[in-house]
Scaffold this active site. Structure first.
Site, PDB file in Angstrom:
ATOM      1  N   LYS A  13      32.572  14.964  47.543  1.00  0.00           N
ATOM      2  CA  LYS A  13      33.043  15.441  46.231  1.00  0.00           C
ATOM      3  C   LYS A  13      32.224  16.654  45.755  1.00  0.00           C
ATOM      4  O   LYS A  13      32.800  17.641  45.321  1.00  0.00           O
ATOM      5  CB  LYS A  13      32.940  14.330  45.171  1.00  0.00           C
ATOM      6  N   ARG A  88      35.062   7.581  36.281  1.00  0.00           N
ATOM      7  CA  ARG A  88      34.777   6.576  37.311  1.00  0.00           C
ATOM      8  C   ARG A  88      35.272   5.203  36.872  1.00  0.00           C
ATOM      9  O   ARG A  88      35.112   4.238  37.624  1.00  0.00           O
ATOM     10  CB  ARG A  88      33.288   6.517  37.574  1.00  0.00           C
ATOM     11  N   ARG A 127      21.448  12.017  54.562  1.00  0.00           N
ATOM     12  CA  ARG A 127      21.596  13.132  53.634  1.00  0.00           C
ATOM     13  C   ARG A 127      20.240  13.541  53.043  1.00  0.00           C
ATOM     14  O   ARG A 127      19.411  12.705  52.736  1.00  0.00           O
ATOM     15  CB  ARG A 127      22.532  12.623  52.531  1.00  0.00           C
ATOM     16  N   ARG A 161      17.664  11.427  47.859  1.00  0.00           N
ATOM     17  CA  ARG A 161      17.974  10.739  46.607  1.00  0.00           C
ATOM     18  C   ARG A 161      17.543   9.282  46.665  1.00  0.00           C
ATOM     19  O   ARG A 161      17.746   8.621  47.681  1.00  0.00           O
ATOM     20  CB  ARG A 161      19.487  10.811  46.346  1.00  0.00           C
ATOM     21  N   ARG A 172      26.702   0.834  45.642  1.00  0.00           N
ATOM     22  CA  ARG A 172      27.537   1.935  45.122  1.00  0.00           C
ATOM     23  C   ARG A 172      28.968   1.835  45.652  1.00  0.00           C
ATOM     24  O   ARG A 172      29.920   2.097  44.933  1.00  0.00           O
ATOM     25  CB  ARG A 172      26.908   3.285  45.482  1.00  0.00           C
TER      26      ARG A 172
HETATM   27  P1  AMP Z   1      26.924  10.646  42.080  1.00  0.00           P
HETATM   28  O1  AMP Z   1      25.944  11.778  42.197  1.00  0.00           O
HETATM   29  O2  AMP Z   1      28.262  11.088  41.564  1.00  0.00           O
HETATM   30  O3  AMP Z   1      27.018   9.853  43.353  1.00  0.00           O
HETATM   31  O4  AMP Z   1      26.356   9.644  40.963  1.00  0.00           O
HETATM   32  C1  AMP Z   1      25.090   9.009  41.130  1.00  0.00           C
HETATM   33  C2  AMP Z   1      24.968   7.853  40.163  1.00  0.00           C
HETATM   34  O5  AMP Z   1      25.056   8.325  38.797  1.00  0.00           O
HETATM   35  C3  AMP Z   1      26.049   6.783  40.260  1.00  0.00           C
HETATM   36  O6  AMP Z   1      25.779   5.837  41.274  1.00  0.00           O
HETATM   37  C4  AMP Z   1      25.982   6.172  38.855  1.00  0.00           C
HETATM   38  O7  AMP Z   1      24.851   5.341  38.707  1.00  0.00           O
HETATM   39  C5  AMP Z   1      25.759   7.403  37.995  1.00  0.00           C
HETATM   40  N1  AMP Z   1      27.050   8.021  37.581  1.00  0.00           N
HETATM   41  C6  AMP Z   1      27.522   9.261  37.921  1.00  0.00           C
HETATM   42  N2  AMP Z   1      28.710   9.503  37.346  1.00  0.00           N
HETATM   43  C7  AMP Z   1      29.011   8.390  36.624  1.00  0.00           C
HETATM   44  C8  AMP Z   1      30.121   8.012  35.819  1.00  0.00           C
HETATM   45  N3  AMP Z   1      31.188   8.829  35.636  1.00  0.00           N
HETATM   46  N4  AMP Z   1      30.081   6.787  35.233  1.00  0.00           N
HETATM   47  C9  AMP Z   1      29.044   5.954  35.384  1.00  0.00           C
HETATM   48  N5  AMP Z   1      27.971   6.240  36.147  1.00  0.00           N
HETATM   49  C10 AMP Z   1      27.941   7.445  36.768  1.00  0.00           C
END
Ligand code: AMP
Length: 218
Positions: A13, A88, A127, A161, A172
């Site tokens: 993404k 989400r 990653r 990360r 996740r």
């Molecule tokens: P990402 O970088 O998009 O994989 O997001 C990393 C983490 O941030 C996720 O596992 C959630 O803990 C939090 N997060 C990111 N976007 C959202 C969202 N729209 N709603 C809730 N938690 C989020």
């Protein structure tokens, strides 16, 4: 124009959102990046969410919506947004519609990046990112051109990360299945969902998405 990227962790993404935002001159909003900056700046929100993010769970809707709203307000003049990692949950999607309605916008494209979970686990556990500029790499699929040196900024410092550890990744995936996958029928019913095979090379994935956007826009 509003483009949403949906897909499980590691489906690309962030990479695709960056390429599409550049091609179509759209502002990119990644809730993951915004939440991580709150965490590294140790703001009140950052301190509150750290444990949740690092455990692989989703952050509460109210917190994410507050951040999104703030960023929409900051960028009212923009041509449009690419949303990476938001919405989400169904509640976030409903609130997004209300927010967009207020500014005379609507969701135009929802791009689902499809990749099977086994492959994703391997992608995510390999990653890493440049500590300085954030460029992302993968030990197997996309190593730096010169070992240990960032292709983009030349930095020699890299980070992994905290939530890219195998047990957290599994959590996740579970959260994605339970809370985010229901968005697929939700957007499908609105007629703006497009599915892409995201196991292909990133450039090929980008070309497919671009051609969908261009076809619909012309
Ligand atoms: P990402 O970088 O998009 O994989 O997001 C990393 C983490 O941030 C996720 O596992 C959630 O803990 C939090 N997060 C990111 N976007 C959202 C969202 N729209 N709603 C809730 N938690 C989020």
């Amino acid at each position: 124009m509003i483009v949403i990227f949906l897909g499980p962790p590691g489906s690309g993404k962030g990479t695709q959102a960056a390429m599409i935002s550049k091609e179509f001159n759209l502002k990119i909003l990644s809730t993951g990046d915004l939440l991580r900056s709150e965490m590294s700046a140790q703001t009140d929100i950052g301190i509150k969410i750290k444990e949740v993010v690092n455990s692989g769970k989703l952050v509460a809707d109210e917190i994410v919506l507050e951040i999104i709203e703030k960023n929409f307000r900051k960028n009212v003049q923009t041509n449009g947004f690419v949303l990476d990692g938001f919405p989400r949950t169904i509640i976030q999607a409903q609130k997004l519609n209300v927010l967009l309605d207020h500014s005379g916008r609507k969701v135009d494209f929802v791009i689902e990046l499809n990749v099977d979970q086994e492959y994703l686990l391997e992608r995510l556990t390999n990653r890493f990112q440049c500590k300085k500029c954030g460029a992302s790499y993968n030990k197997i699929y996309k190593p730096t051109k010169t070992l240990g040196v960032c292709d983009v900024c030349g930095s020699k410092e890299f980070i992994v990360r905290d939530d890219d550890k195998a047990e957290v990744i599994k959590k996740r995936f579970k959260e994605y299945k339970k809370l985010t996958e229901p968005l697929l029928p939700y957007y499908n019913a609105q007629g703006n969902l497009y599915q892409i095979d995201a196991k292909q090379e990133p450039q090929r994935v980008f070309e497919e998405i671009s051609s969908i956007l261009k076809n619909v826009l012309t």
